[in-house]
Design an enzyme around this catalytic site. Structure first.
Site: not given
Ligand code: SRM
Ligand code: SF4
Ligand code: FAD
Ligand code: FMN
Lengths: 565, 551
Positions: B71, B140, B204, B206, B427, B433, B472, B476
């Protein structure tokens, strides 16, 4: 003491005899006494010639012929004779004219071919025109009845020596799979003959074994999995057979399977002959349809040169000495009429078995046999074709029942549990080591294990990767060094990795480790062996010659073994 | 309470190095050690495996098909034409080929084999791009309002995104010495990190910056949300909001999504940077380091309370926060097609379904964007809705660009997509993922087609309903901050959430649990029917179901 009447007859005979006659008679009578055979026996005609030194030459692939030759050497030495033991590759054929007695021990490889090391001598005898002045010889042929061309290499050289007017001391001996006993008997007979040449010696074939070759058993194919992942250039299958009965084998053994011919090819031949598939024919005391004979019993592709020769002689025509498919043979040199078909079949050899190393372990996979078979590819004038045996085996459907026999490589055996083992595999060469590891694991062997594995693509060609990782986790496998060319940050061949690990390998060897190489002979097998030689040379600071001797010594002690093909 | 295992790993990582170098040369596996998995996140990468291939590989006695996702760090989501060309080639050579625009304005590549990481990052570096700290317990990628056309503050705001990103970077040179073979510094002092120390953050972190009236960055879903306040044409400063975060864990009542709370106003410039910085130090010192599920800033905020936070922050920044200044959001969307910016330049917002830049039967977005980049006449700006803007186009070049947009079917795809397609996000989920429970980006488009049929049935097909799906509850694609949210619970099953607003002030509410497609469609057949019958003229679907108390 003789009765008076007999005595008179004897005196009469003596009085009429020259001194030479007397010498001859004394030898003959001594011989008779030793043999106590009926006095009606006529003496054989071989004139007694003074034997100076016996040259014992061996041509071997896996070392059996060398063993047999060594047995002969010790026997003759004990009998107070001069002997010279030479490997075929080191023997200068023009020496033959100077030999007083030439003993050749030779095995048969491939499809009735001589071992690579004996090929030059073999070819020399076939090419030579000028007959020998006065060469006494004997041939001991090693082979296996499970191959259609039993001891063919021996038969060939024997025939050539006869053609060149050399004198056979006794008839050629043939040895079956456990060659020691056969060899022992024949050597004793040869010794007797040399000691008293005047006594005829019964032909040294041993009636200890039925002619069927090795014990054949059946396995039912449980699963047949292509191990390579998408995008690979290789096609290596893992096959699991379930056995009705427990078969006793040891890790390192292989099984032989007899492939069936390609039905299309059979059809082509029948069409060419314009004969009904049902037409009954006899093959090996068995009557069956010609379609089944050509389909399941007889070699029809890439016929051995010896067969082509037989055909030429039988047909009374000239055919260049080459290997050729039966279809082409019959197309270019057709039969006069179909009455000759039975005759043709008499000439053709059965289908040669193919060997596949067992990759299961008796202890871990009871009543099962697992194989790792690669689809062998090669090209005939441009187009890519599949090998008969590997294609047949890897195309089998689960549920199929397959006949196989055990092939044991005496030298390729697991050492005692406490010994360390270095395993160097290329491609399907992993097979015996999967068996080794499983066996050592379940037996709780205390010796350390080190695996080298080479293939093309790390992502798609890492055979048994998850099992190997498990062996590492549970501590059965202390060291693993994969060598891949694609998808790695360190592209390398096995031999290069072996060189990189020279110091470590040397430490292990000095601590008494056993070293095994398995897989394709060319190029990897050869490269790895020279890598080992170089390593010994450098680590020990000795000459190439000494290093070679060192490795030979390891081989003698069973601490270095190869299963290369 | 005893710290989570990850805390130990961070401390012992020797400046985020771990044993990554050794791991890269180990050909026994395509993976890396569990500890290194945690460390490598700080370098912008995740270890993944192709979940579609697990059974097949297992049968072949091969390990899982491991690969890495990388990323990029793109504050504000801006990429030059040359950088796009570089990314295009890198994606083609080393990854699946798909360039994934994320919900935080950056791009990801998937499917990098262990041996491909180094060449990939070296190629990115050659294009002045890096992936530092785009993952891991650290700040991030900083998101910022993407479209310049509404405000002349836009450029200045992007400067803030840049500076904040740089100031909150870790000091370690690990990224450079592992991936670029840079000499390791002998004097470790230079790597001393007053902000992150050797602990980094508990979780993390943001930051997003919005420029009213558009809330396209979903500012309240960030740990820190900055709302630009414009006064007589100039940037006065920011309302600062803290404690946003959307994730929730099925069956764990202690976890919940939360929108950030505005705690006051800070002057532009240093005061803003200082305030942001100290929010991180407080979270560093007070955040929960034993339970990662409760470690995000939102929980630290609720544990200590807003008043405590204000006091602690003012103590650390040495000045007091001013009262929140008035602002209002009227939208949370992308403006597709051509728009002219305040600066006079032209911008074409391309609809990229779920951010997947690739070529398929429908259109050739990837080839098209490549051709456009090659003209050298544009920049590329990613939006928080997973789209890309062909940016900064001169009047004179506009037609040339547009004919390319037409030629590659990009214009058609953008102009003919239905309203819900244009306003939706999904997502990544399967196949990469590891946390996915259900499909998202591979499935949502077909579901939307079916929902379009229902909308047409009730003449609602012009409604700009925001629909978001995640595989899930991590959210995201910000599925709980949508008018309709689908949240995966098991393969083919989703919780249905409704009632979020259009501007991003209100989260949605769970309406039904674990529904399959037929159940979902039946539900919306009823809901749309009633919406069509009872909606007030401009009322959005989210506001409607909220008003009539369906949820
Ligand atoms: C690529 C992306 C979704 C997308 O389709 O665009 C994404 C993809 C993933 N997110 Fe996310 N997140 C992405 C935005 C978000 C957002 C939305 C936002 O930030 O605006 C959220 C919700 C807001 C928040 O942070 O609360 C988000 C909350 C999570 C979480 C839950 C965090 C938590 O507070 O528990 C995880 C899991 C974790 O961190 O344990 C996670 C984890 C992941 C992971 C890395 C799975 C992992 O931990 O192994 C996913 C990778 C999937 C893949 O194969 O690419 N992602 N993730 C987004 C990348 C953003 C970026 O460029 O950095
Ligand atoms: S929402 Fe859940 S399934 Fe979708 S990319 Fe984030 S961690 Fe993976
Ligand atoms: C001790 C031992 C252990 C072995 N273990 C394994 C193992 O574990 N796994 C494994 O995969 N293999 C193993 N092998 C190799 C295996 O026995 C076979 O040699 C291999 O599968 C190739 O046999 P094939 O019938 O497929 O090829 P074949 O059909 O026998 O072809 C072999 C060669 O003959 C020539 N040839 C054949 N037909 C023609 C034709 N019509 N025209 C021209 N040229 C022709 C070609 O040069 C070809 O390369 C082992 C061999 C030995 C000796
Ligand atoms: C690949 C292979 C092919 C063989 N082909 C024949 C054959 O055609 N005829 C035969 O009689 N024996 C054949 N044998 C059996 C060997 O000749 C027998 O094992 C012998 O003991 C080997 O002796 P060596 O170790 O001196 O080579 C073959 C063995 C192998 C491994």
């Amino acid at each position: 003491m003789l009765a008076e009447k007999k005595l008179d007859q004897l005196y009469a005979l003596i009085s009429e005899s020259s001194h030479a006659d007397l010498v001859w008679m004394s030898g003959y009578l001594a011989g008779l006494a030793a043999q106590n055979i009926p006095s009606s026996a006529k003496p054989i005609t071989t004139p007694p010639v003074a034997i100076d030194t016996i040259s014992i030459v061996y041509g071997t692939e896996t070392g059996n012929s060398k063993k047999a030759a060594t047995m002969a050497t010790t026997t003759f030495k004990r009998a107070g004779m001069k002997t010279r033991l030479i490997a075929a590759e080191n023997y200068k054929p023009d020496m033959l004219d100077k030999e007083s007695f030439f003993l050749l021990v030779i095995s048969t490889q491939g499809e009735g071919e001589p071992p690579a090391t004996a090929k030059p001598l073999y070819d020399y005898l076939h090419k030579r025109e000028q007959p020998f002045q006065q060469l006494q010889y004997a041939v001991l042929a090693l082979g296996s009845k499970s191959y259609p061309l039993f001891c063919q290499a021996g038969i060939d050289v024997n025939a050539q020596l006869k053609r060149l007017k050399a004198t056979p001391a006794i008839a050629m001996g043939t040895c079956e799979d456990d060659f020691e006993t056969d060899a022992e008997v024949w050597i004793q007979q040869l010794l007797q003959h040399i000691q008293n040449p005047l006594v005829s010696t019964p032909v040294a074939t041993v009636v200890k074994k039925p002619a069927e070759g090795k014990k054949v058993f059946k396995g039912t194919l449980g699963s047949n999995i292509l191990l390579n992942d998408r995008g690979s250039n290789k096609r290596v299958h893992h096959l699991e057979f379930d056995l009705a009965e427990e078969i006793v084998y040891t890790p390192g053994n292989a099984v032989g399977i007899i492939p069936e011919n390609n039905p299309a090819q059979v059809a082509r031949i029948l069409q060419l002959l314009d004969i009904s598939p049902e037409q009954p024919v006899a093959f090996k005391e068995q009557t069956l349809s010609i379609e089944e004979a050509f389909g399941k019993k007889i070699t029809i592709s890439h016929l051995p040169v010896s067969t082509v020769k037989k055909y030429a002689q039988w047909m009374g025509i000239e055919i260049p000495e080459t290997r050729i498919d039966l279809y082409d043979l019959l197309r270019i040199y057709p039969l006069q009429d179909n009455n000759q078909i039975q005759g043709l079949i008499e000439i053709l050899p059965g289908i040669t078995p193919r060997l596949y190393t067992i990759c299961s372990s008796p202890a871990t996979h009871p009543c099962q046999i697992h194989l790792t078979a690669q689809v062998h590819h090669f090209s005939i004038n441009g187009d890519r074709v599949r090998g008969l045996g590997s294609d047949y085996l890897t195309s089998l459907k689960p549920g199929t029942e397959l006949e196989m026999f055990l092939h044991s490589q005496k030298s390729f055996q697991l050492p005692p549990d406490e010994k360390d083992v270095i395993m160097i595999a290329q491609g399907t060469g992993i097979a015996p080591f999967r068996s080794f590891l499983a066996e050592r694991d379940i037996n709780g062997a205390t010796g350390k294990n080190w695996l080298f594995f080479g293939e093309e693509n790390r992502v798609t060609d890492f055979y048994y990767q998850s099992e190997i990782q498990k062996f590492v986790e549970i501590g059965t496998l202390q060291q693993v060094h994969p060598a891949f060319e694609v998808h790695t940050s360190n592209p390398a061949t096995v031999s290069q990795i072996v060189k990189q690990q020279a110091a470590g390998i040397w430490k292990w060897i000095q601590k008494g480790a056993y070293v095994f190489i398995s897989g394709e002979k060319e190029p990897t097998g050869k490269d790895v062996e020279s890598a080992l030689l170089q390593l010994i040379e450098e680590q020990q600071g000795i000459t190439t010659l000494e290093a070679t001797a060192y490795l030979k010594q390891l081989q003698k002690e069973g601490r270095f073994a190869k299963e290369l093909y | 309470m005893k710290p989570s295992p990850v805390e130990k790993i961070k401390k012992e990582s020797n400046g985020l190095r771990g044993t990554i170098k050794e791991g890269l040369s180990n050909d026994l596996t395509g993976a890396i050690s569990d500890a290194d998995m945690q460390v490598i996140k700080f370098h912008g990468m995740y270890l993944q495996d192709d979940r579609d291939r697990r059974e097949e590989r297992a049968e072949k006695k091969l390990e899982r098909l491991y690969s890495f996702m990388v990323r990029l760090r793109l504050p504000g989501g801006v990429l030059s034409a040359n950088q796009w060309i570089a990314s295009h080639h890198i994606a083609g050579e080393f990854s699946t080929g798909v360039i994934k625009i994320t919900t935080r304005q950056t791009i990801q590549l998937h499917g990098l084999l262990k041996s491909d990481i180094k060449p990939t990052l070296q190629a990115f570096n050659a294009a002045n791009l890096d992936s530092i700290a785009t993952c891991g317990d650290i700040n991030r990628n900083v998101a910022a309002a993407s479209h310049p056309f509404q405000s002349k503050l836009h450029e200045e705001i992007h400067g803030y995104a840049q500076k904040i990103s740089e100031r909150l970077m870790p000091k370690t040179r690990a990224w450079y010495d592992i991936w670029l073979d840079e000499e390791q510094l002998l004097d470790k002092k230079e790597e001393e990190d007053p902000l992150y120390q050797d602990r980094y953050l508990p979780r993390k972190f943001k930051i997003g910056i919005a420029i009213p009236p558009n809330n396209d960055v979903d500012v309240f879903t960030n740990d820190i949300g900055l709302i630009a306040i414009e006064e007589d044409g100039k940037l006065a400063g920011f309302n600062i909001a803290i404690g946003g975060g959307l994730s929730q864990t099925h069956g764990n009542p202690e976890t919940y999504p939360r929108l950030a709370t505005v705690i006051g106003f800070v002057q532009a410039g240093e005061p803003t940077f200082k305030a942001v910085y100290e929010v991180l130090t407080i979270q560093r010192d007070y955040g929960n380091r034993s339970d990662r599920k409760l470690a995000r800033l939102k929980y630290t905020v609720d544990t200590y309370g807003i008043d405590w936070w204000k006091a602690e922050l003012e103590k650390r920044i040495g000045f007091s926060l001013e009262p929140e200044r008035p602002y209002s959001f009227t939208a949370r969307r992308d403006y597709y097609g051509w728009q002219q910016g305040q600066n006079g330049l032209w911008y074409y917002t391309v609809f990229v379904e779920n951010g997947r830049v690739t070529d398929d039967e429908k259109s050739s977005v990837k080839a098209g964007l490549y051709a456009i980049a090659q003209t050298g006449k544009t920049q590329f700006r990613f939006t928080s809705n997973q789209n890309v803007i062909i940016a900064d186009v001169q009047e004179k070049d506009k037609d040339a660009i547009h004919s390319l947009l037409k030629e590659f079917g990009i214009a058609a795809q953008t102009e003919h997509a239905s309203a819900i397609h244009l306003n939706s996000m999904a997502c990544v989920a399967f196949n990469t993922c590891p946390l996915a429970l259900a499909e998202a980006q591979r499935y949502l488009p077909s579901l939307l087609d079916k929902m379009d049929i229902l909308l047409k049935k009730y003449n609602l097909d012009k409604e700009q309903i925001i629909i978001r799906m995640t595989g899930c509850p991590n959210g995201c694609a910000r599925s709980v901050a949508a008018e309709i949210g689908f949240i995966g619970t098991a393969y083919g099953m989703y919780n249905v959430h409704i009632g979020g607003d259009r501007e991003g002030y209100r989260l949605n509410t769970k309406y039904q649990e674990s529904q399959d497609e037929s159940q979902i469609l039946a539900t919306f057949d009823k809901l749309f029917e009633r919406f069509a019958a009872e909606k007030m003229d401009t009322e959005s679907f989210g506001d409607f179901v909220h008003r009539v108390k369906i949820v």
